[in-house]
Design a protein around this motif. Structure first.
Motif, PDB file in Angstrom:
ATOM      1  N   PRO A  32      32.954  48.368  29.401  1.00  0.00           N
ATOM      2  CA  PRO A  32      33.104  47.511  30.588  1.00  0.00           C
ATOM      3  C   PRO A  32      31.765  47.174  31.250  1.00  0.00           C
ATOM      4  O   PRO A  32      31.553  46.043  31.692  1.00  0.00           O
ATOM      5  CB  PRO A  32      33.985  48.351  31.529  1.00  0.00           C
ATOM      6  CG  PRO A  32      34.705  49.292  30.636  1.00  0.00           C
ATOM      7  CD  PRO A  32      33.788  49.580  29.499  1.00  0.00           C
ATOM      8  N   CYS A  56      36.544  34.947  33.882  1.00  0.00           N
ATOM      9  CA  CYS A  56      37.575  35.728  33.173  1.00  0.00           C
ATOM     10  C   CYS A  56      37.068  37.107  32.786  1.00  0.00           C
ATOM     11  O   CYS A  56      37.846  38.070  32.735  1.00  0.00           O
ATOM     12  CB  CYS A  56      38.030  34.993  31.922  1.00  0.00           C
ATOM     13  SG  CYS A  56      39.004  33.529  32.259  1.00  0.00           S
ATOM     14  N   TRP A  94      38.033  40.061  34.945  1.00  0.00           N
ATOM     15  CA  TRP A  94      39.305  40.729  34.668  1.00  0.00           C
ATOM     16  C   TRP A  94      39.181  41.610  33.434  1.00  0.00           C
ATOM     17  O   TRP A  94      39.709  42.717  33.401  1.00  0.00           O
ATOM     18  CB  TRP A  94      40.401  39.676  34.462  1.00  0.00           C
ATOM     19  CG  TRP A  94      41.711  40.284  34.100  1.00  0.00           C
ATOM     20  CD1 TRP A  94      42.638  40.806  34.956  1.00  0.00           C
ATOM     21  CD2 TRP A  94      42.232  40.474  32.776  1.00  0.00           C
ATOM     22  NE1 TRP A  94      43.708  41.306  34.253  1.00  0.00           N
ATOM     23  CE2 TRP A  94      43.481  41.109  32.899  1.00  0.00           C
ATOM     24  CE3 TRP A  94      41.764  40.161  31.508  1.00  0.00           C
ATOM     25  CZ2 TRP A  94      44.268  41.444  31.813  1.00  0.00           C
ATOM     26  CZ3 TRP A  94      42.551  40.492  30.414  1.00  0.00           C
ATOM     27  CH2 TRP A  94      43.779  41.125  30.575  1.00  0.00           C
ATOM     28  N   VAL A  95      38.459  41.127  32.433  1.00  0.00           N
ATOM     29  CA  VAL A  95      38.333  41.851  31.169  1.00  0.00           C
ATOM     30  C   VAL A  95      37.656  43.208  31.387  1.00  0.00           C
ATOM     31  O   VAL A  95      38.142  44.233  30.891  1.00  0.00           O
ATOM     32  CB  VAL A  95      37.546  41.022  30.126  1.00  0.00           C
ATOM     33  CG1 VAL A  95      37.207  41.859  28.901  1.00  0.00           C
ATOM     34  CG2 VAL A  95      38.337  39.788  29.732  1.00  0.00           C
ATOM     35  N   ASP A  96      36.555  43.244  32.142  1.00  0.00           N
ATOM     36  CA  ASP A  96      35.863  44.532  32.290  1.00  0.00           C
ATOM     37  C   ASP A  96      36.704  45.538  33.072  1.00  0.00           C
ATOM     38  O   ASP A  96      36.709  46.726  32.766  1.00  0.00           O
ATOM     39  CB  ASP A  96      34.447  44.384  32.851  1.00  0.00           C
ATOM     40  CG  ASP A  96      34.383  43.728  34.209  1.00  0.00           C
ATOM     41  OD1 ASP A  96      35.411  43.619  34.897  1.00  0.00           O
ATOM     42  OD2 ASP A  96      33.280  43.309  34.594  1.00  0.00           O
ATOM     43  N   GLY A  97      37.459  45.063  34.063  1.00  0.00           N
ATOM     44  CA  GLY A  97      38.356  45.964  34.791  1.00  0.00           C
ATOM     45  C   GLY A  97      39.465  46.504  33.906  1.00  0.00           C
ATOM     46  O   GLY A  97      39.806  47.688  33.952  1.00  0.00           O
ATOM     47  N   TYR A  98      40.026  45.623  33.093  1.00  0.00           N
ATOM     48  CA  TYR A  98      41.089  46.025  32.156  1.00  0.00           C
ATOM     49  C   TYR A  98      40.563  47.069  31.172  1.00  0.00           C
ATOM     50  O   TYR A  98      41.197  48.097  30.936  1.00  0.00           O
ATOM     51  CB  TYR A  98      41.602  44.790  31.410  1.00  0.00           C
ATOM     52  CG  TYR A  98      42.647  45.100  30.365  1.00  0.00           C
ATOM     53  CD1 TYR A  98      43.987  45.223  30.707  1.00  0.00           C
ATOM     54  CD2 TYR A  98      42.273  45.276  29.029  1.00  0.00           C
ATOM     55  CE1 TYR A  98      44.940  45.524  29.741  1.00  0.00           C
ATOM     56  CE2 TYR A  98      43.223  45.569  28.061  1.00  0.00           C
ATOM     57  CZ  TYR A  98      44.552  45.685  28.422  1.00  0.00           C
ATOM     58  OH  TYR A  98      45.485  45.995  27.467  1.00  0.00           O
ATOM     59  N   LEU A  99      39.396  46.801  30.601  1.00  0.00           N
ATOM     60  CA  LEU A  99      38.812  47.734  29.642  1.00  0.00           C
ATOM     61  C   LEU A  99      38.510  49.085  30.291  1.00  0.00           C
ATOM     62  O   LEU A  99      38.750  50.141  29.702  1.00  0.00           O
ATOM     63  CB  LEU A  99      37.530  47.150  29.038  1.00  0.00           C
ATOM     64  CG  LEU A  99      37.702  45.970  28.093  1.00  0.00           C
ATOM     65  CD1 LEU A  99      36.348  45.380  27.723  1.00  0.00           C
ATOM     66  CD2 LEU A  99      38.472  46.387  26.838  1.00  0.00           C
ATOM     67  N   ARG A 146      39.958  50.535  32.810  1.00  0.00           N
ATOM     68  CA  ARG A 146      41.183  51.316  33.056  1.00  0.00           C
ATOM     69  C   ARG A 146      41.826  51.793  31.750  1.00  0.00           C
ATOM     70  O   ARG A 146      42.227  52.943  31.647  1.00  0.00           O
ATOM     71  CB  ARG A 146      42.179  50.487  33.863  1.00  0.00           C
ATOM     72  CG  ARG A 146      41.781  50.294  35.321  1.00  0.00           C
ATOM     73  CD  ARG A 146      42.859  49.578  36.117  1.00  0.00           C
ATOM     74  NE  ARG A 146      43.166  48.258  35.576  1.00  0.00           N
ATOM     75  CZ  ARG A 146      42.480  47.153  35.847  1.00  0.00           C
ATOM     76  NH1 ARG A 146      41.431  47.218  36.640  1.00  0.00           N
ATOM     77  NH2 ARG A 146      42.841  45.991  35.334  1.00  0.00           N
ATOM     78  N   HIS A 147      41.927  50.912  30.761  1.00  0.00           N
ATOM     79  CA  HIS A 147      42.667  51.254  29.545  1.00  0.00           C
ATOM     80  C   HIS A 147      41.873  52.099  28.553  1.00  0.00           C
ATOM     81  O   HIS A 147      42.468  52.742  27.689  1.00  0.00           O
ATOM     82  CB  HIS A 147      43.205  49.992  28.885  1.00  0.00           C
ATOM     83  CG  HIS A 147      44.350  49.394  29.642  1.00  0.00           C
ATOM     84  ND1 HIS A 147      44.832  49.888  30.815  1.00  0.00           N
ATOM     85  CD2 HIS A 147      45.124  48.315  29.398  1.00  0.00           C
ATOM     86  CE1 HIS A 147      45.841  49.169  31.262  1.00  0.00           C
ATOM     87  NE2 HIS A 147      46.033  48.190  30.413  1.00  0.00           N
ATOM     88  N   LYS A 206      40.367  40.750  45.674  1.00  0.00           N
ATOM     89  CA  LYS A 206      40.416  40.397  44.248  1.00  0.00           C
ATOM     90  C   LYS A 206      41.129  39.062  44.042  1.00  0.00           C
ATOM     91  O   LYS A 206      40.694  38.237  43.246  1.00  0.00           O
ATOM     92  CB  LYS A 206      41.133  41.497  43.462  1.00  0.00           C
ATOM     93  CG  LYS A 206      40.349  42.777  43.332  1.00  0.00           C
ATOM     94  CD  LYS A 206      41.130  43.806  42.546  1.00  0.00           C
ATOM     95  CE  LYS A 206      40.360  45.110  42.448  1.00  0.00           C
ATOM     96  NZ  LYS A 206      41.109  46.139  41.722  1.00  0.00           N
TER      97      LYS A 206
END
Length: 195
Positions: free
Chosen positions: A10, A48, A51-56, A58-59, A129
């Protein structure tokens, strides 16, 4: 779980987002006006990746202390540079650019001041956000509406659909941050009790 690791996927995504800001400015300001569409596309992709770095994070369980600081800084820099440049080329209504730049400057200044005063870090709210997301959608669309894209009129209409809620959410978030900032300052200055 938050880690002190610096080298995470991320954080790499966020760093790439920051590194692409000069490329966006080059495409927009120092190149032929027909490349505004390409600049708008790049800005949309950079938005975009927020959103991708936050998703990565967390997951992949890679939420890091650096990422919690770097991500909002990247958002602020991207918005300030993007809005300023799009205003400079005349592709966004002046009042929207002024309101967004004033808000971003206020939030960035308050963040630095609170840190200097010893406040604990404040997490970004859902409203903040959502406001940032709306604006990250709106500004590429405003730019596309002033390009040679064959759907430039539709882009202008969609820009307003994203910008007005984005502004409203962003300004509401500023109001919510006032009590959060007071609490963070009080907690940051509270004496540590040995257990």
């Amino acid at each position: 779980m938050t880690t002190d690791r610096v080298l995470t996927l991320p954080n790499l995504v966020t760093a790439v987002r920051l590194a692409c800001v000069p490329l966006f400015l080059y495409l927009l300001v120092w190149h032929h006006p027909q490349l505004r569409y390409q600049a708008a596309g790049l800005l949309a992709v950079l938005g975009c990746t927020d959103w991708v770095d936050g998703y990565l994070a967390r997951h992949l369980n890679q939420v890091s202390t650096l990422g919690k600081v770097l991500d909002p800084v990247a958002d602020r820099l991207l918005l300030i540079a993007g809005v300023g440049a799009i205003w400079y080329v005349g592709a966004v209504p002046q009042w929207i650019a002024i309101v967004v730049l004033a808000r971003e400057t206020l939030v960035a200044s308050a963040t630095v001041l609170l840190a200097a005063l010893g406040a604990r870090r404040i997490d970004v709210t859902w409203w903040g956000k959502a406001g940032t997301f709306g604006l990250m959608v709106a500004f590429p669309l405003f730019l596309t509406s002033h390009s040679t894209a064959n759907w430039h009129r539709l882009a202008g209409d969609l820009a307003w659909v994203a910008a007005l809620p984005g502004l409203a959410f962003g300004l509401y978030a500023v109001l919510l941050y006032v009590p959060l900032a007071r609490q963070a300052l009080a907690e940051g200055r509270a004496p540590v009790v040995a257990s």
